[in-house]
Design an enzyme around this catalytic site. Structure first.
Site, PDB file in Angstrom:
ATOM      1  N   HIS A  22       0.985  -0.858  -0.277  1.00  0.00           N
ATOM      2  CA  HIS A  22      -0.409   0.547  -0.155  1.00  0.00           C
ATOM      3  C   HIS A  22       0.389   1.675   0.166  1.00  0.00           C
ATOM      4  O   HIS A  22       0.384   2.426  -0.990  1.00  0.00           O
ATOM      5  CB  HIS A  22      -0.745  -0.243   1.093  1.00  0.00           C
ATOM      6  CG  HIS A  22      -1.834   1.498   1.177  1.00  0.00           C
ATOM      7  ND1 HIS A  22      -3.278   1.520   0.997  1.00  0.00           N
ATOM      8  CD2 HIS A  22      -1.941   2.331   1.576  1.00  0.00           C
ATOM      9  CE1 HIS A  22      -3.627   2.800   1.163  1.00  0.00           C
ATOM     10  NE2 HIS A  22      -2.808   3.179   1.425  1.00  0.00           N
ATOM     11  N   GLU A  23       1.324   0.932   0.867  1.00  0.00           N
ATOM     12  CA  GLU A  23       3.032   2.869   1.083  1.00  0.00           C
ATOM     13  C   GLU A  23       3.745   2.528  -0.225  1.00  0.00           C
ATOM     14  O   GLU A  23       4.018   3.939  -0.648  1.00  0.00           O
ATOM     15  CB  GLU A  23       3.502   2.329   2.293  1.00  0.00           C
ATOM     16  CG  GLU A  23       2.807   2.749   3.464  1.00  0.00           C
ATOM     17  CD  GLU A  23       1.879   3.552   3.911  1.00  0.00           C
ATOM     18  OE1 GLU A  23       1.957   4.173   2.827  1.00  0.00           O
ATOM     19  OE2 GLU A  23       0.650   3.229   4.367  1.00  0.00           O
ATOM     20  N   HIS A  26       2.091   4.301  -2.996  1.00  0.00           N
ATOM     21  CA  HIS A  26       2.038   6.139  -2.615  1.00  0.00           C
ATOM     22  C   HIS A  26       3.479   6.785  -3.071  1.00  0.00           C
ATOM     23  O   HIS A  26       3.954   7.830  -3.455  1.00  0.00           O
ATOM     24  CB  HIS A  26       1.665   6.315  -1.139  1.00  0.00           C
ATOM     25  CG  HIS A  26       0.747   6.326  -0.375  1.00  0.00           C
ATOM     26  ND1 HIS A  26      -0.567   6.590  -1.475  1.00  0.00           N
ATOM     27  CD2 HIS A  26      -0.214   5.357   0.798  1.00  0.00           C
ATOM     28  CE1 HIS A  26      -1.585   6.502  -0.398  1.00  0.00           C
ATOM     29  NE2 HIS A  26      -1.465   5.597   0.238  1.00  0.00           N
TER      30      HIS A  26
END
Length: 368
Positions: A22-23, A26
């Site tokens: 998920h990170e 980003h």
């Protein structure tokens, strides 16, 4: 002790991978849009390990494995930054100076990567182990259930409920759940013949004050298909990711509308328990569980709740429509309300987990 160790390790692996992916979404989106990333952290708390890469990003591994974060350079705007932070800004590489589309891309990339991870995991699973299917073939009948009273037996193939042809198990479960206490007919294939059986759908109350739902009281036969070619496995993985997303949102809607009990809402303790349970069934089960959790993480982060990715996207959409950012005051109040909501859900789900484990029943029997 062995079970506890397996649970802890499986939980750390599952959540660690999901948070990292998920990170990473980003992080890569920020790099793509020309934003410097100051910190990439897995977990919270005082870092156990930290190091800097060649572009100046600090990578952290922290002891509390309940999430993580990426800190883009200049994420705070001029109104919230200190003079020292402003002085350290690198021209052209701050988040707040980027066009609203670039900021939205950085935010949405996290959930997108969770869906991509699910597709990759499902693709590998279907290509090497085959795709599991739950057939509408009765595997077992619960004693005293509506199915047992009607005379349904193992190996019956349920093909029709009332006037509705049954396409799959999910279709059957949805129709049964919506008709508690209904008197109808069920058509089964038995020994090569269609048999029509009168049926009164069972009625089960979820919780006090909530409407009951229908139940047959049967389990269905699960089978695993042959391994698929990589292209076909990819297509199947995309379909499976879509179907799981739709079913998850439908289940959430049923909770919100009172059609289903909120007692089923699990938190981190339930995830840890399930991680340990599926790990004992082998790699395929663990991979499937990770894919399902990754889809859930992606969906949750897209909810339009301030403090989540979806809430920030909502503000960026409004900014794109209005041509100016939403006022700081509105954003601050919204983020505070969003934080309170998320904290409440965390506490509620943890309470559900502890109830599920029987803690409160144990306390009631040992205190007083």
């Amino acid at each position: 002790m062995h079970d506890l160790l397996r649970t802890v390790l499986a939980f750390a692996l599952v959540l660690g991978v999901l948070v990292f992916i998920h990170e990473l979404g980003h992080y890569l989106a920020a790099r793509w849009r020309g934003v410097h990333v100051e910190v990439f952290s897995i977990g919270f708390g005082k870092p156990l390990l930290r190091w800097h890469d060649s572009v100046g990003t600090e990578w952290r591994l922290c002891p509390v494995p309940l999430g993580g974060y990426v800190k883009p350079h200049g994420f705070e705007g001029p109104e919230d930054a200190t003079p020292e932070q402003i002085a350290a800004w690198q021209p052209g590489r701050t988040f707040h100076d980027k066009p609203v589309l670039s900021r939205a891309i950085v935010i949405i990339a996290g959930p997108v990567f969770n869906f991509l991870l699910a597709i990759i995991l499902f693709t590998g699973l279907f290509a090497f182990a085959g795709q599991p299917h739950i057939r509408n073939v009765v595997a077992d009948v619960m004693p005293g259930s509506a199915a047992a009273s009607a005379g349904i037996v193992p190996h019956d193939v349920i093909v029709r409920l009332g006037d509705h042809p049954i396409s799959d198990v999910a279709d059957l479960q949805a129709r049964v759940a919506a008709e508690p206490g209904a008197q109808t007919d069920v058509v089964v294939q038995r020994d090569g013949h269609d048999v029509t059986i009168p049926l009164t759908v069972g009625s089960v109350a979820d919780a006090k004050g909530q409407p009951p739902h229908g139940q047959l009281g049967v389990s269905f036969l699960a089978e695993v298909g042959a391994p698929q070619s990589l292209p076909r496995a990819f297509v199947s993985a995309v379909k499976e990711t879509w179907n799981v997303s739709v079913q998850t949102l439908a289940g959430l809607w049923q909770m919100l509308t009172g059609q289903h009990s909120t007692k089923d809402l699990g938190g981190p303790l339930r995830i840890a328990q399930m991680s340990g349970q599926v790990a004992q069934y082998g790699l395929s089960s663990l991979v499937s569980f990770m894919a399902l959790l990754s889809i859930n993480l992606g969906l949750i982060n897209l909810f339009p709740i301030p403090i989540l990715d979806g809430g920030r996207l909502m503000f960026y959409i409004l900014e794109g429509i209005m041509g100016r950012p939403v006022s700081r005051r509105v954003q601050q109040i919204s983020f505070q309300a969003g934080f309170a909501l998320i904290a409440s859900l965390f506490l509620f789900s943890t309470f559900n987990d502890l109830s599920h484990f029987g803690l409160f029943q144990w306390l009631a029997s040992h205190v007083g």
